[in-house]
Design a protein around this motif. Structure first.
Motif, PDB file in Angstrom:
ATOM      1  N   SER A 174       0.819  -1.206   0.000  1.00  0.00           N
ATOM      2  CA  SER A 174       0.000   0.000   0.000  1.00  0.00           C
ATOM      3  C   SER A 174       0.857   1.263   0.000  1.00  0.00           C
ATOM      4  O   SER A 174       0.562   2.227  -0.729  1.00  0.00           O
ATOM      5  CB  SER A 174      -0.949  -0.007   1.200  1.00  0.00           C
ATOM      6  OG  SER A 174      -0.229  -0.090   2.407  1.00  0.00           O
TER       7      SER A 174
ATOM      8  N   SER B 237       2.265   1.795  -3.356  1.00  0.00           N
ATOM      9  CA  SER B 237       1.229   2.305  -4.249  1.00  0.00           C
ATOM     10  C   SER B 237       0.991   3.786  -4.018  1.00  0.00           C
ATOM     11  O   SER B 237       0.831   4.567  -4.966  1.00  0.00           O
ATOM     12  CB  SER B 237      -0.077   1.528  -4.032  1.00  0.00           C
ATOM     13  OG  SER B 237       0.092   0.152  -4.310  1.00  0.00           O
TER      14      SER B 237
ATOM     15  N   LEU C  25      -8.405   5.215  -7.841  1.00  0.00           N
ATOM     16  CA  LEU C  25      -7.070   4.625  -7.719  1.00  0.00           C
ATOM     17  C   LEU C  25      -6.748   4.271  -6.269  1.00  0.00           C
ATOM     18  O   LEU C  25      -6.097   3.247  -6.004  1.00  0.00           O
ATOM     19  CB  LEU C  25      -6.024   5.590  -8.275  1.00  0.00           C
ATOM     20  CG  LEU C  25      -6.005   5.730  -9.809  1.00  0.00           C
ATOM     21  CD1 LEU C  25      -5.067   6.848 -10.228  1.00  0.00           C
ATOM     22  CD2 LEU C  25      -5.589   4.411 -10.456  1.00  0.00           C
TER      23      LEU C  25
ATOM     24  N   LEU D 227      -5.724   0.573  -5.588  1.00  0.00           N
ATOM     25  CA  LEU D 227      -4.313   0.338  -5.288  1.00  0.00           C
ATOM     26  C   LEU D 227      -3.994   0.369  -3.801  1.00  0.00           C
ATOM     27  O   LEU D 227      -2.930  -0.104  -3.387  1.00  0.00           O
ATOM     28  CB  LEU D 227      -3.448   1.383  -6.004  1.00  0.00           C
ATOM     29  CG  LEU D 227      -3.537   1.405  -7.530  1.00  0.00           C
ATOM     30  CD1 LEU D 227      -2.665   2.522  -8.086  1.00  0.00           C
ATOM     31  CD2 LEU D 227      -3.122   0.061  -8.124  1.00  0.00           C
TER      32      LEU D 227
ATOM     33  N   THR E 184      -5.127  -3.594  -0.496  1.00  0.00           N
ATOM     34  CA  THR E 184      -3.848  -4.239  -0.165  1.00  0.00           C
ATOM     35  C   THR E 184      -3.895  -5.077   1.117  1.00  0.00           C
ATOM     36  O   THR E 184      -3.232  -6.124   1.172  1.00  0.00           O
ATOM     37  CB  THR E 184      -2.712  -3.200  -0.069  1.00  0.00           C
ATOM     38  OG1 THR E 184      -3.074  -2.175   0.866  1.00  0.00           O
ATOM     39  CG2 THR E 184      -2.439  -2.572  -1.420  1.00  0.00           C
TER      40      THR E 184
END
Length: 314
Positions: free
Chosen positions: A30, A33, A52, A56, A60
């Motif tokens: 994470s 990301s 997003l 993303l 996680t």
């Protein structure tokens, strides 16, 4: 919800290697990301940024839980509580955010300089919407046959049971799934405190990028962590009572769908105070935790908040 034996209680009974592997993956994926979003210049306050973050970042913990559980040779269903459980408590998890958000507005209204407002146009303008869109939105609210709050509640609960629940499951399969199960020997309060602290700090990279508290991102990290610690016992309680991680996912989903109402209806202070994860939200979370304890000690047939080891997914 039976207890483990006394010999199995405490930190010695926790599989620290498994927990460590899960946390390393959850934070590693994470935070990487989040760094990628920052380098790419993605504005988290935009619709694209929100999508997003969900894709993303929010999923996680679930990915980490699945990978760790698979490597350990365990069942995702049993080890993460991905089961139907007790439907009555799933319904409680879905609807409880109505009371929590109402309490947030009530607590916020008691704070110095904060008042209740119904100036929807000012809120929409603060979001950056152009005047034409604001006027269109206000016209739609005025055409609704009931109070706008009812429309917001229906929309929030609908999202909480569907798309928001799916997004929230990405977090909850990790926090109230695998992590709750693995830390269960520690008992209700230690599990809730540790999970809440981990959960709050996990948000740090996106908070620092302006998520939730764009006016004070650094302070926002501390306020967010305080909020997650304060509300974590509620998530733990609902999950244990429901014997399913879905209760936490529905609660989280509805809370995300309804939480913005505190910012809509409270004026006179910024998000650090009025947000559902701000000062007002922390006060409401403490009240909700008290309600859980009262139910556990007075109404429930078997108490789970006494400190004994938990068995969340029987």
């Amino acid at each position: 919800m039976s207890s483990r034996t006394a010999a199995e209680t405490g930190f010695d009974a926790v599989d620290t290697r498994k927990v460590g592997a899960f946390l390393a993956l959850a934070f590693g994926i994470s935070w990487t990301s989040a760094a990628a979003l920052y380098v790419a210049g993605v504005e988290l306050q935009t619709i694209a940024g929100t999508v997003l973050v969900v894709a993303l970042f929010m999923w996680t913990p679930a990915i980490a839980a699945i990978l760790v559980q698979y490597r350990a040779g365990g069942s995702i269903r049993d080890g993460c509580g991905l089961r139907l459980g007790r439907p009555r408590w799933l319904a409680v998890g879905w609807l409880a955010p109505l009371a929590l958000v109402a309490a947030t507005i009530g607590v916020g209204a008691l704070l110095p300089g904060v008042s209740i407002t119904t100036d929807y146009a000012a809120f929409l303008l603060d979001l950056g919407l152009p005047q034409a869109q604001v006027e269109e939105a206000i016209a739609q609210l005025e055409a609704f046959p009931g109070p706008p709050a009812l429309l917001f509640a229906v929309q929030g609960l609908g999202a909480g049971l569907t798309i928001n629940a799916l997004a929230a499951l990405g977090e909850e399969l990790g926090w109230r799934g695998l992590l709750l199960e693995e830390l269960s020997p520690l008992g209700f309060w230690k599990v809730s405190g540790l999970t809440g602290a981990v959960w709050g700090l996990w948000h740090a990279p996106i908070i620092l990028q302006g998520h939730n508290f764009p006016e004070a991102p650094i302070v926002g990290v501390f306020v967010m962590t305080a909020a997650t610690v304060a509300v974590s016992p509620v998530y733990t309680y609902l999950t244990v009572r429901a014997e399913s991680v879905l209760a936490a996912a529905f609660f989280h989903g509805s809370f995300n769908g309804l939480g913005a109402l505190s910012v809509v209806y409270l004026a006179g202070a910024g998000n650090l105070v009025t947000a559902p994860v701000g000062i007002a939200g922390i006060g409401a979370a403490l009240l909700a935790t008290g309600a859980c304890v009262a139910h556990d000690r007075v109404i429930a047939a078997e108490a789970v908040t006494g400190g004994e080891p938990l068995r969340p997914f029987l």
